[in-house]
Enzyme design. Structure first.
Site, PDB file in Angstrom:
ATOM      1  N   GLY A  17       0.796  -1.230   0.000  1.00 25.47           N
ATOM      2  CA  GLY A  17       0.000   0.000   0.000  1.00 25.47           C
ATOM      3  C   GLY A  17       0.827   1.277   0.000  1.00 25.47           C
ATOM      4  N   ILE A  18       0.371   2.260   0.746  1.00 26.08           N
ATOM      5  CA  ILE A  18       1.007   3.577   0.774  1.00 26.08           C
ATOM      6  C   ILE A  18       2.442   3.489   1.308  1.00 26.08           C
ATOM      7  CG2 ILE A  18       0.896   5.876   1.839  1.00 26.08           C
ATOM      8  CD1 ILE A  18      -2.222   5.443   1.970  1.00 26.08           C
ATOM      9  N   TYR A 157     -12.681   3.134  13.630  1.00 20.71           N
ATOM     10  CA  TYR A 157     -11.641   3.731  12.777  1.00 20.71           C
ATOM     11  C   TYR A 157     -11.637   5.256  12.922  1.00 20.71           C
ATOM     12  CZ  TYR A 157      -8.933   4.472   8.460  1.00 20.71           C
ATOM     13  OH  TYR A 157      -7.979   4.843   7.542  1.00 20.71           O
TER      14      TYR A 157
HETATM   15  P1  NAI Z   1      -2.751  -1.331   3.690  1.00 18.97           P
HETATM   16  O1  NAI Z   1      -3.745  -2.224   4.352  1.00 18.97           O
HETATM   17  O2  NAI Z   1      -2.505  -1.480   2.247  1.00 18.97           O
HETATM   18  O3  NAI Z   1      -1.355  -1.352   4.474  1.00 18.97           O
HETATM   19  C1  NAI Z   1      -1.312  -1.309   5.870  1.00 18.97           C
HETATM   20  C2  NAI Z   1      -0.044  -2.004   6.331  1.00 18.97           C
HETATM   21  O4  NAI Z   1      -0.035  -1.958   7.772  1.00 18.97           O
HETATM   22  C3  NAI Z   1       0.002  -3.497   5.935  1.00 18.97           C
HETATM   23  O5  NAI Z   1       1.232  -3.766   5.277  1.00 18.97           O
HETATM   24  C4  NAI Z   1      -0.108  -4.217   7.261  1.00 18.97           C
HETATM   25  O6  NAI Z   1       0.609  -5.457   7.295  1.00 18.97           O
HETATM   26  C5  NAI Z   1       0.473  -3.191   8.236  1.00 18.97           C
HETATM   27  N1  NAI Z   1       0.068  -3.444   9.622  1.00 18.97           N
HETATM   28  C6  NAI Z   1      -1.177  -3.719  10.086  1.00 18.97           C
HETATM   29  N2  NAI Z   1      -1.121  -3.983  11.415  1.00 18.97           N
HETATM   30  C7  NAI Z   1       0.185  -3.844  11.789  1.00 18.97           C
HETATM   31  C8  NAI Z   1       0.886  -4.001  13.024  1.00 18.97           C
HETATM   32  N3  NAI Z   1       0.247  -4.364  14.159  1.00 18.97           N
HETATM   33  N4  NAI Z   1       2.212  -3.784  13.049  1.00 18.97           N
HETATM   34  C9  NAI Z   1       2.876  -3.456  11.901  1.00 18.97           C
HETATM   35  N5  NAI Z   1       2.274  -3.311  10.709  1.00 18.97           N
HETATM   36  C10 NAI Z   1       0.937  -3.509  10.656  1.00 18.97           C
HETATM   37  O7  NAI Z   1      -3.279   0.167   4.007  1.00 18.97           O
HETATM   38  P2  NAI Z   1      -2.973   1.562   3.278  1.00 18.97           P
HETATM   39  O8  NAI Z   1      -4.179   1.896   2.512  1.00 18.97           O
HETATM   40  O9  NAI Z   1      -1.662   1.541   2.638  1.00 18.97           O
HETATM   41  O10 NAI Z   1      -2.999   2.492   4.570  1.00 18.97           O
HETATM   42  C11 NAI Z   1      -1.859   3.133   5.120  1.00 18.97           C
HETATM   43  C12 NAI Z   1      -2.370   4.143   6.133  1.00 18.97           C
HETATM   44  O11 NAI Z   1      -3.218   5.089   5.475  1.00 18.97           O
HETATM   45  C13 NAI Z   1      -3.229   3.537   7.250  1.00 18.97           C
HETATM   46  O12 NAI Z   1      -2.933   4.159   8.480  1.00 18.97           O
HETATM   47  C14 NAI Z   1      -4.648   3.855   6.819  1.00 18.97           C
HETATM   48  O13 NAI Z   1      -5.540   3.903   7.904  1.00 18.97           O
HETATM   49  C15 NAI Z   1      -4.448   5.204   6.171  1.00 18.97           C
HETATM   50  N6  NAI Z   1      -5.496   5.598   5.260  1.00 18.97           N
HETATM   51  C16 NAI Z   1      -5.758   4.851   4.152  1.00 18.97           C
HETATM   52  C17 NAI Z   1      -6.784   5.205   3.316  1.00 18.97           C
HETATM   53  C18 NAI Z   1      -7.128   4.424   2.092  1.00 18.97           C
HETATM   54  O14 NAI Z   1      -8.158   4.735   1.469  1.00 18.97           O
HETATM   55  N7  NAI Z   1      -6.357   3.439   1.685  1.00 18.97           N
HETATM   56  C19 NAI Z   1      -7.633   6.377   3.600  1.00 18.97           C
HETATM   57  C20 NAI Z   1      -7.252   7.114   4.783  1.00 18.97           C
HETATM   58  C21 NAI Z   1      -6.211   6.714   5.581  1.00 18.97           C
END
Ligand code: NAI
Length: 259
Positions: A17-18, A157
């Site tokens: 992801g990001i 969330y």
């Molecule tokens: P994603 O689900 O693609 O990646 C999240 C990563 O966090 C994963 O690699 C996962 O393994 C890791 N993770 C989860 N629990 C963990 C833990 N206990 N310890 C270490 N790593 C852990 O999510 P994405 O979309 O890349 O999100 C990144 C950030 O952006 C998050 O904080 C999310 O809440 C935020 N965000 C994302 C949005 C979206 O639309 N995708 C919108 C607004 C915020």
């Protein structure tokens, strides 16, 4: 190029992801990066791919952001490998599509542990080494439009992402009041097409096409965001270009919060 020359960064949630996109961008801009994630398989693969582009620029650490001891080990590994820590991107997060009625104790506690306690532990652990580092340091937390606006189907969330914004301000003030060379900011993304979005579509019983068609209406700009959009905001706030910016939450949301 070189916007992060000689900086060392930890990016949590960098297995995909990001976070994954941000890790590669930071390396391209001259940083050494520790990709920290509980997903060891994809995290190690990502670090290897980045090192193939730029040798010795990245390592993977199997961090569980909810565990204080794991944070200590991650920072120790960072110092042992790269000698210092300048930047922490608290990007790891989880989401469950549940209203207040549907939220279970289990999903509540998991969401708080990762999104809120994880950010608290990250800030606290990083400050310990950053405050004596003698170089400008920056912490960037990941909030969300869901912390700035309510959303009935993301009860836990939203609660955690609003907390991230509050923790950002409190930690920024603490650093400034102590004259520590550390800025603390947050980025609040709109909807970004990542594995989290695919998981959200699944939880909502939609195909990704249906999910995108519905979500795009929330964004006046007319499209969803890409991981790069958020990675560039992390880059700006982490770099010395933002040296007068602290305690703020930067919405990167295609106008979502204008309404
Ligand atoms: P994603 O689900 O693609 O990646 C999240 C990563 O966090 C994963 O690699 C996962 O393994 C890791 N993770 C989860 N629990 C963990 C833990 N206990 N310890 C270490 N790593 C852990 O999510 P994405 O979309 O890349 O999100 C990144 C950030 O952006 C998050 O904080 C999310 O809440 C935020 N965000 C994302 C949005 C979206 O639309 N995708 C919108 C607004 C915020």
């Amino acid at each position: 190029m070189d916007r992060l020359k000689d900086k060392v960064a930890i990016i949590t949630g960098a297995a995909g992801g990001i976070g994954r996109v941000a890790a590669e961008l930071f390396v391209k801009e001259g940083a050494k990066v520790v990709l920290a994630d509980k997903d060891s398989e994809n995290g190690a693969k990502a670090a290897k791919e980045i090192c193939a582009l730029s040798p010795n620029s990245a390592i993977f650490f199997p961090l569980d952001v909810t565990d204080k001891q794991s944070w200590g080990q991650c920072i120790e590994q960072t110092l042992n490998t790269f000698g210092k820590l300048n930047i922490l991107i608290n990007n790891a997060g989880v989401s469950f599509r549940e209203t207040v009625e549907e939220t279970t104790m289990e999903s509540w506690q998991t969401t708080l542990a990762v999104n809120q306690t994880g950010v608290f532990l990250g800030i606290q652990s990083a400050l310990e080494v950053m405050k004596t580092n003698g170089e400008p340091c920056a912490i960037v937390n990941t909030a969300s439009v869901d912390g700035l606006r309510g959303d009935s189907v993301f009860f836990a969330y939203c609660a955690t992402k609003a907390a991230v914004e509050a923790m950002t301000k409190c930690a920024a003030l603490c650093c400034a009041e102590n004259s520590w060379p550390i800025r603390v900011n947050a980025v609040a993304p709109g909807y970004i097409l990542t594995p989290m979005a695919y998981e959200d579509a699944r939880q909502n019983g939609q195909t990704i096409e249906e999910y995108c068609a519905e979500s795009v209406k929330l964004h006046p700009i007319g499209h969803l965001g890409k991981p790069e959009d958020i990675a560039y905001a992390y880059l700006y706030l982490a770099s010395d270009e933002a040296s007068f910016v602290t305690g703020t939450t930067l919405a990167v949301d295609g106008g979502y919060t204008c309404r």
